[in-house]
Scaffold this motif. Structure first.
Motif, PDB file in Angstrom:
ATOM      1  N   ASP A 282      44.921  42.187  44.391  1.00 14.95           N
ATOM      2  CA  ASP A 282      46.355  41.958  44.166  1.00 14.95           C
ATOM      3  C   ASP A 282      46.591  41.000  43.008  1.00 14.95           C
ATOM      4  O   ASP A 282      47.499  41.194  42.192  1.00 14.95           O
ATOM      5  CB  ASP A 282      47.015  41.386  45.422  1.00 14.95           C
ATOM      6  N   ILE A 283      45.773  39.973  42.924  1.00 17.59           N
ATOM      7  CA  ILE A 283      45.914  38.998  41.843  1.00 17.59           C
ATOM      8  C   ILE A 283      45.582  39.634  40.501  1.00 17.59           C
ATOM      9  O   ILE A 283      46.288  39.445  39.506  1.00 17.59           O
ATOM     10  CB  ILE A 283      45.032  37.760  42.106  1.00 17.59           C
ATOM     11  N   ASP A 284      44.507  40.424  40.475  1.00 24.84           N
ATOM     12  CA  ASP A 284      44.095  41.074  39.227  1.00 24.84           C
ATOM     13  C   ASP A 284      45.157  42.017  38.681  1.00 24.84           C
ATOM     14  O   ASP A 284      45.321  42.145  37.472  1.00 24.84           O
ATOM     15  CB  ASP A 284      42.784  41.833  39.424  1.00 24.84           C
ATOM     16  N   TRP A 285      45.865  42.694  39.554  1.00 25.40           N
ATOM     17  CA  TRP A 285      46.808  43.718  39.121  1.00 25.40           C
ATOM     18  C   TRP A 285      48.265  43.258  39.160  1.00 25.40           C
ATOM     19  O   TRP A 285      49.182  44.062  39.087  1.00 25.40           O
ATOM     20  CB  TRP A 285      46.639  44.991  39.955  1.00 25.40           C
ATOM     21  N   SER A 286      48.486  41.984  39.243  1.00 26.00           N
ATOM     22  CA  SER A 286      49.863  41.487  39.237  1.00 26.00           C
ATOM     23  C   SER A 286      50.144  40.738  37.939  1.00 26.00           C
ATOM     24  O   SER A 286      49.230  40.276  37.261  1.00 26.00           O
ATOM     25  CB  SER A 286      50.122  40.589  40.434  1.00 26.00           C
ATOM     26  N   CYS A 287      51.404  40.622  37.607  1.00 29.33           N
ATOM     27  CA  CYS A 287      51.792  39.887  36.400  1.00 29.33           C
ATOM     28  C   CYS A 287      52.141  38.447  36.801  1.00 29.33           C
ATOM     29  O   CYS A 287      52.350  38.151  37.972  1.00 29.33           O
ATOM     30  CB  CYS A 287      52.956  40.583  35.701  1.00 29.33           C
TER      31      CYS A 287
END
Length: 98
Positions: A5-10
């Protein structure tokens, strides 16, 4: 949140989590400051001139923080020196090697 989730969030998605972290840190700082107030009351019996910060540390500017630490370190040094002198007097030794 998972790593995925962290990797794919802005950054905008993560801002609420950062805000919660800051609020929790500030709350913990205030709680520690309040506990310190009780400790300062107890220590004031030993160090009558002791000063305790008027605000939690995260709310004090850097120059104010440095002056508080400098004053408290000087008070501790004076207290320790008085203790050493009293111990030397009690054991019959001279206060100074001269």
């Amino acid at each position: 949140m998972s790593v995925h989730d962290i990797d794919w969030s802005c950054p905008t998605d993560l801002e609420p989590y950062a805000e919660v972290y800051r609020l929790e840190r500030n709350e913990k700082d205030i709680q520690q400051w309040q506990l310190g107030q009780y400790m300062a009351a107890a220590v004031s019996c030993v160090f009558p001139k002791g000063k305790y910060p008027k605000k939690p540390m995260f709310q004090i500017k850097d120059f104010e923080r440095e002056s508080i630490y400098k004053e408290s370190q000087e008070e501790v040094a004076v207290f320790e020196m008085k203790q050493r002198i009293n111990l030397l007097r009690q054991s019959g030794l001279p206060e100074s090697p001269m």
